[in-house]
Scaffold this motif. Structure first.
Motif, mmCIF file in Angstrom:
data_model
loop_
_atom_site.group_PDB
_atom_site.id
_atom_site.type_symbol
_atom_site.label_atom_id
_atom_site.label_comp_id
_atom_site.label_asym_id
_atom_site.label_seq_id
_atom_site.Cartn_x
_atom_site.Cartn_y
_atom_site.Cartn_z
ATOM 1 N N UNK A 178 0.855 -1.296 -0.029
ATOM 2 C CA UNK A 178 -0.119 -0.092 -0.080
ATOM 3 C C UNK A 178 0.816 1.175 0.026
ATOM 4 N N UNK A 179 0.476 2.293 -0.627
ATOM 5 C CA UNK A 179 0.936 3.663 -0.670
ATOM 6 C C UNK A 179 0.095 4.433 -0.132
ATOM 7 N N UNK A 180 -0.192 5.097 1.119
ATOM 8 C CA UNK A 180 -1.124 5.757 1.634
ATOM 9 C C UNK A 180 -0.608 7.042 2.193
ATOM 10 N N UNK A 181 -0.782 8.182 1.327
ATOM 11 C CA UNK A 181 -0.280 9.548 1.670
ATOM 12 C C UNK A 181 -1.243 10.302 2.234
ATOM 13 N N UNK A 182 -2.261 10.016 2.755
ATOM 14 C CA UNK A 182 -3.346 10.660 3.200
ATOM 15 C C UNK A 182 -2.974 11.492 4.632
ATOM 16 N N UNK A 183 -1.898 11.108 5.141
ATOM 17 C CA UNK A 183 -1.718 11.494 6.606
ATOM 18 C C UNK A 183 -0.130 11.792 6.536
ATOM 19 N N UNK A 184 0.270 13.042 7.274
ATOM 20 C CA UNK A 184 1.642 13.020 7.231
ATOM 21 C C UNK A 184 2.644 13.484 6.196
ATOM 22 N N UNK A 185 1.877 13.795 4.923
ATOM 23 C CA UNK A 185 2.511 14.231 3.681
ATOM 24 C C UNK A 185 2.391 15.850 3.756
ATOM 25 N N UNK A 186 3.324 16.354 2.911
ATOM 26 C CA UNK A 186 3.331 17.822 2.583
ATOM 27 C C UNK A 186 2.100 18.199 1.510
ATOM 28 N N UNK A 187 1.797 19.389 1.620
ATOM 29 C CA UNK A 187 0.834 19.942 0.799
ATOM 30 C C UNK A 187 0.848 19.731 -0.553
ATOM 31 N N UNK A 188 2.470 19.625 -1.101
ATOM 32 C CA UNK A 188 2.626 19.471 -2.372
ATOM 33 C C UNK A 188 2.513 18.074 -2.877
ATOM 34 N N UNK A 189 2.446 17.115 -2.014
ATOM 35 C CA UNK A 189 2.537 15.718 -2.199
ATOM 36 C C UNK A 189 1.026 15.132 -2.940
ATOM 37 N N UNK A 190 1.000 14.418 -3.819
ATOM 38 C CA UNK A 190 -0.121 13.470 -4.215
ATOM 39 C C UNK A 190 -0.868 12.929 -2.994
#
Length: 326
Positions: A178-190
């Motif tokens: 899984x790739x899950x970037x919904x939490x802890x990612x920067x604003x520029x992140x997908x």
């Protein structure tokens, strides 16, 4: 859901509720142990396009999994295990520019967004979660990953030593990255989730090993030792195979040994082993009739190219390189 954090990698150890929330269960998705499935759910658009226009969906990454380099073949006990989880740009094709995809953490490495779930499939029973002692190889990344035509993929390599693989029961397994970037990612992140599910068949090592399987085992050992930065052990694994089969037609093992010589700066030996790789490939199939080819041989093209590149750096231009690569 049970999450363990081992060596900085969250391992999801089986959870029916998560699988159901993300889509069909792995059991429904996989018609065979080696079938594949993938799913991506990008974040909803933040603004509504004007009436009469069609919003372009933001590009999202894709995820891949490889076990010991090739999922089309079984994996064996008494072999090390190398799992490569890749995050790649699905729209990259050649050098044409593509909209970049950024994956960046507010704190820490980008690979913290990768989670791996391992389930054991038992016929007539519910899948059983597994706790495999996987270790991250080296320093796989920086804090951010930008995917574009120049850098189409980022990779995370996970390793398991022979002594850790051996106790695992033989049978069918399902691995989901899984790739899950919904939490802890920067604003520029997908922002979103994407996953990849693969089936794996763990078997006892055949006795005796065929020449082809013995070469594959040596190549897996090289992948494992290379990931650990152990060049001498990599060379020893290939030398043991080539000593046992000095007339082998397994061109990949000859070529891989050439790679190790080239990495060590021994160009003469690298050329010699690339030539052996080409010659071994020539014994496996008919050569090409392309009159413009430097090496009219069906060995892996990469080793033909490496042979020619090294010879071009040393040979006078008038020398026939196609002959020198034989």
């Amino acid at each position: 859901m049970i999450s363990l954090f081992r060596f900085g990698l969250p391992l999801l150890l089986g959870c029916a509720s998560m699988a159901e929330a993300a889509g069909p269960s792995p059991e429904k998705e996989l018609a065979t142990p080696l079938a594949r499935s993938a799913e991506a759910r990008p974040r909803a658009p933040e603004s509504v396009p004007p009436r009469g226009t069609l919003a372009e969906p933001a590009p999202g990454p894709a995820v891949g999994i490889k076990l010991n380099g090739d999922l089309s073949e079984a994996i064996y006990r008494r072999w090390p295990l190398v799992i490569e989880v890749s995050v790649y740009h699905p729209d990259v094709s050649g050098a044409e520019p593509v909209p970049p995809i950024t994956i960046a953490a507010k704190s820490g490495e980008w690979h913290q967004f990768i989670k791996l779930e391992v389930l054991r499939r038992i016929r007539g029973q519910a899948d059983v979660r597994q706790d495999w002692p996987l270790k991250i190889a080296g320093s796989p990344s920086s804090g951010s990953l930008v995917l574009d035509e120049k850098n189409p993929a980022g990779r995370l390599t996970l390793l398991m030593a022979v002594e850790d693989v051996e106790p695992i029961p033989v049978g069918e397994y399902v691995l989901t990255a899984w790739l899950d970037t919904r939490s802890g990612a920067t604003d520029a992140t997908w922002h979103g989730t994407v996953r990849r599910t693969e089936g794996a068949l763990l078997q006892e090592e055949p006795t005796p090993l065929s020449e082809q399987e013995a070469c594959r085992k040596a190549r897996v050992q090289v992948s494992y030792y290379r990931a650990l930065g152990q060049r001498d052990q990599s060379a020893a694994a290939l030398d043991a195979f080539l000593d046992q089969y000095p007339a082998s037609v397994e061109s990949m093992c000859w070529g891989l040994r050439g790679e190790l010589f080239e990495e060590a700066g021994n160009i003469d030996e690298a050329i010699r082993f690339y030539r052996r790789s080409n010659a071994a490939g020539a014994q496996q199939s008919e050569p090409t009739s392309d009159p413009h080819a430097y090496c009219d041989l069906p060995a892996p093209p990469y080793y033909q190219d490496r042979c020619i590149d090294l010879m071009e750096s040393r040979a006078p231009p008038e020398e026939p390189l196609r002959d020198l690569c034989l």
